[in-house]
Design a protein around this motif. Structure first.
Motif, PDB file in Angstrom:
ATOM      1  N   UNK A 387       0.099   8.302   0.962  1.00 39.67           N
ATOM      2  CA  UNK A 387       0.490   7.301   1.979  1.00 39.67           C
ATOM      3  C   UNK A 387       1.246   5.996   1.242  1.00 39.67           C
ATOM      4  N   UNK A 388       0.573   5.712  -0.093  1.00 39.96           N
ATOM      5  CA  UNK A 388       1.183   4.559  -0.869  1.00 39.96           C
ATOM      6  C   UNK A 388       2.552   4.937  -1.423  1.00 39.96           C
ATOM      7  N   UNK A 389       2.557   6.410  -1.901  1.00 41.46           N
ATOM      8  CA  UNK A 389       3.793   7.037  -2.596  1.00 41.46           C
ATOM      9  C   UNK A 389       5.117   6.784  -1.518  1.00 41.46           C
ATOM     10  N   UNK A 390       4.846   7.062  -0.260  1.00 45.34           N
ATOM     11  CA  UNK A 390       5.778   6.936   0.696  1.00 45.34           C
ATOM     12  C   UNK A 390       6.467   5.775   0.582  1.00 45.34           C
ATOM     13  N   UNK A 391       5.759   4.507   0.733  1.00 48.95           N
ATOM     14  CA  UNK A 391       6.064   3.527   0.975  1.00 48.95           C
ATOM     15  C   UNK A 391       6.314   2.293  -0.515  1.00 48.95           C
ATOM     16  N   UNK A 392       5.951   2.905  -1.521  1.00 51.52           N
ATOM     17  CA  UNK A 392       6.291   2.138  -2.678  1.00 51.52           C
ATOM     18  C   UNK A 392       5.113   1.207  -3.132  1.00 51.52           C
ATOM     19  N   UNK A 393       3.906   1.378  -2.392  1.00 52.56           N
ATOM     20  CA  UNK A 393       2.803   0.358  -2.517  1.00 52.56           C
ATOM     21  C   UNK A 393       1.916   1.057  -3.713  1.00 52.56           C
ATOM     22  N   UNK A 394       1.462  -0.116  -4.363  1.00 52.29           N
ATOM     23  CA  UNK A 394       0.734   0.132  -5.276  1.00 52.29           C
ATOM     24  C   UNK A 394      -0.735   0.578  -5.117  1.00 52.29           C
ATOM     25  N   UNK A 395      -1.445   1.214  -5.923  1.00 54.66           N
ATOM     26  CA  UNK A 395      -2.642   1.820  -5.573  1.00 54.66           C
ATOM     27  C   UNK A 395      -3.693   1.649  -7.065  1.00 54.66           C
ATOM     28  N   UNK A 396      -4.745   0.880  -7.022  1.00 53.37           N
ATOM     29  CA  UNK A 396      -5.701   0.711  -8.116  1.00 53.37           C
ATOM     30  C   UNK A 396      -6.901   1.187  -7.715  1.00 53.37           C
ATOM     31  N   UNK A 397      -7.545   1.901  -8.639  1.00 54.05           N
ATOM     32  CA  UNK A 397      -9.090   2.386  -8.483  1.00 54.05           C
ATOM     33  C   UNK A 397      -9.841   1.630  -9.359  1.00 54.05           C
TER      34      UNK A 397
END
Length: 426
Positions: A387-397
């Protein structure tokens, strides 16, 4: 003194590797038929393929028909996958392959050959081939350990403490009293004699601290930088007196004025060292969570929490950065109708996954009533990454065990900093 140069790691990639290794650690073969191959960087793939094909020939001598078939098939599968690569990946490649029982178990002979390919997080330097009753994952697990160690020394004339920043935690190693008398006069001694004795005690104390610092940060923990803190001028006297071994003296990245020495001084120094350690993962995680809580507490509308709400924001391109802990243990379960393509989905905890998949598979599609619903599961981080890749959102674990991971746990283990306040959009 300067900034510590630390290589940034992809938190999502590390999470996936760690989760895969945990999964592989629990698997076991019916015999010595699980294949592990570590291919170091720079190694020619044709050499590995030739070696594995020779192993296939040797496997023909295995007495058990089933074990022989499984080993030959697994080696063949690995060779097939290797032939898809033009050259060895930049950091090397690790492959695990074997015949394993289907999900939920099954009778002898029902095993299915599965293969896993892992791009190592660091340069792989050794070659390994094993055919065993388990997968050999220890080398990769060691690679996941954070070797970016930062030492802390909190010192004044009364006591000293040593701490270590590694991975997702700051650890107090030990502390000691100085044994140095205070500056006031005692027992009728002359001022000069008392001062002389105090200087001798201080010198002995500094030498003792320097020796312990060398043992911790050279012999036991090979640090990349050293932060020295403490109240008053004692820390400068210690540094300027060149008591530290030259390697440690060259590693000093900052001196910090603090209110405490010893164990309390370690924690205080860490809280004051964000600028110096800005590339260090624990500090990154601390800043991420603090930024999230700042937005939530200020009621700016730019902080959100709760997986359902965050997923909705992700789908609508509202999320700037999504933060989730590595111990969330949630999955997206999907039931997809093969006839009309209708999709049912729920986000569930692990114990609920199999019952929900069974429910989807054993019930008709709510849209076309066909008994052709296929059920699948997906780790929540994998789903959020898509989902994040589709909107250019950052994801941090981030680590769920660290202090700031515990803070995020109070919000349901997931939060998001938004691009704009969705409540103000007309």
């Amino acid at each position: 003194m300067g900034k510590i140069n630390i290589e940034k790691q992809d938190s999502v990639k590390l999470y996936k590797i760690r989760k895969t290794l945990d999964e592989l650690s629990k698997k076991s073969g019916r015999g010595t038929e699980l294949i592990t191959v570590y291919i170091p960087k720079g190694k020619q793939l044709h050499e590995i393929i030739n070696a594995l094909q020779q192993e296939q020939g040797t496997a023909d001598n295995i007495k058990s028909d089933l074990t022989r078939t499984h080993v030959v098939d697994s080696l063949g599968k690995v060779v097939q996958r290797l032939k898809l690569y033009k050259k060895t990946p930049e950091r090397g490649l690790v492959m695990f392959c074997g015949a394993l029982p289907p999900e939920g178990g099954g009778p002898l002979g029902s095993e299915v050959v599965k293969v896993w390919e892992i791009d190592p997080p660091k340069d792989l330097k050794q070659y390994l081939y094993r055919c065993d009753d388990h997968f050999h994952v220890d080398i990769l697990k060691d690679m996941l350990k954070d070797d970016n160690l930062i030492g802390f020394l909190a010192i004044d004339a009364k006591d000293a403490g040593w701490g270590l920043l590694h991975g997702d935690k700051i650890e107090v190693l030990s502390q000691t009293g100085s044994g140095v008398a205070g500056k006031h006069r005692q027992g009728g001694q002359s001022a000069k004699r008392f001062q002389k004795l105090r200087e001798m005690e201080l010198t002995y104390y500094f030498n003792r601290v320097a020796e312990t610092t060398r043992e911790y940060f050279i012999d036991i923990y090979p640090i990349k930088g050293l932060v020295i803190s403490g109240p008053g001028p004692t820390k400068e006297d210690f540094i300027n007196g060149n008591y530290l071994e030259y390697r440690l003296q060259n590693m000093i990245v900052s001196t910090i004025d603090s209110s405490y020495s010893g164990a309390e001084g370690i924690r205080e120094a860490f809280s004051k060292s964000s600028d110096i350690l800005s590339d260090f993962r624990m500090v990154e995680e601390k800043k991420l969570v603090e930024d999230l809580f700042r937005e939530i507490n200020s009621h700016s509308g730019l902080g959100a929490y709760g997986l359902k709400e965050i997923i909705d924001y992700l789908k609508n391109n509202v999320v700037k950065t999504l933060i989730i802990t590595d111990d969330t243990n949630m999955y997206r379960v999907e039931g997809k109708c093969k006839r009309c393509q209708n999709i049912q989905e729920e986000i569930l905890e692990l114990p609920q996954v199999i019952p929900k998949k069974t429910e989807y598979a054993n019930n008709p599609c709510p849209k076309c009533n066909a008994m052709e619903v296929e059920a699948n599961e997906q780790d929540i981080v994998d789903y959020l990454e898509l989902l994040a890749a589709k909107t250019g959102s950052g994801l941090e674990v981030i680590s769920g065990k660290a202090e700031h991971g515990n803070m995020l746990a109070s919000l349901g283990k997931a939060g998001a900093i938004l691009r704009y306040n969705p409540g103000h959009v007309k």
